[in-house]
Design a protein around this motif. Sequence first.
Motif, short mmCIF file in Angstrom:
data_model
loop_
_atom_site.label_atom_id
_atom_site.label_comp_id
_atom_site.label_asym_id
_atom_site.label_seq_id
_atom_site.Cartn_x
_atom_site.Cartn_y
_atom_site.Cartn_z
N ASP A 1 0.80 -1.23 0.08
CA ASP A 1 -0.10 -0.13 -0.08
C ASP A 1 0.96 1.27 0.12
N GLY A 2 2.15 1.33 -0.09
CA GLY A 2 3.19 2.29 -0.31
C GLY A 2 3.44 2.89 1.19
N SER A 3 2.93 2.36 2.42
CA SER A 3 3.17 2.77 3.60
C SER A 3 4.40 2.38 4.05
N ASN A 4 4.88 2.78 5.36
CA ASN A 4 6.18 2.53 5.71
C ASN A 4 6.05 1.15 6.53
N VAL A 5 7.35 0.33 6.73
CA VAL A 5 7.31 -0.77 7.71
C VAL A 5 7.46 -0.28 8.97
N PRO A 6 7.33 -1.40 9.84
CA PRO A 6 7.59 -1.05 11.47
C PRO A 6 9.01 -0.93 11.62
N THR A 7 9.40 -0.23 12.75
CA THR A 7 10.75 -0.25 12.85
C THR A 7 11.32 -1.52 13.80
#
Length: 226
Positions: free
Chosen positions: A21-27
């Motif tokens: 979805d183009g979002s970021n991944v968890p740290t």
Amino acid sequence: VVARKVKESDVITSFYLKPADGSNVPTYIPGQYISVRVSIPGDPYTLIRQYSLSQASRPDEFRISVKREADNDPNGVVSIHLHEKVNEGDRLEVSAPAGVFVLDASKTSPVAFLSGGVGITPMMSMFETVATSTPERPTAFLHGARNRSQHAFDEDVLSLVEKMENASYKNVYSDEENGFITRDMLEQYVDPQGEAYVCGPVPFMVAMIRELRNIGMDDSRIHYEF
């Protein structure tokens, strides 16, 4: 989504994974892993494997580096599927990062990373984090592989070492004479008053833990995960 697929050695391939979805991944903490769930045609069950995240935490992607386990049947089915059938643009189902074999990035005392074979993968995440966040930290990286063609990330480690103030790097190949990490080598590179992280095949880890104790390192400073 597999954004990039990169061959690191004759047996290890990296997969760069970005959210669909183009979002970021968890740290994540260097040393942690993600679980990958795959469906293989002809197999009625989904299969889950854990793979260490093999680069320092980035906001937009994960990287796993998978050894092709062609010699282990049936344990190699997922790695062979990833190597042969999963390509750039394909989707993989993965979990959030997990695991307790992690780098304590708050420390500035000497640190040593000892890896064998594909055990280098969590070390890459830890080492890159030290190189970029505390480049002045005294650091040793010792790696053992079967031979040069199976040695992944050699150039990556060398490029990071060049940017650090007090780092040393040594690799050995078991196919060659005297191709193992020895107690003498540990005495040369490892500060017993620092920290050591160990990952690799079980016989390698047992030997490294024993020899770290023999050079005077306390158990509380030796970190490993079987």
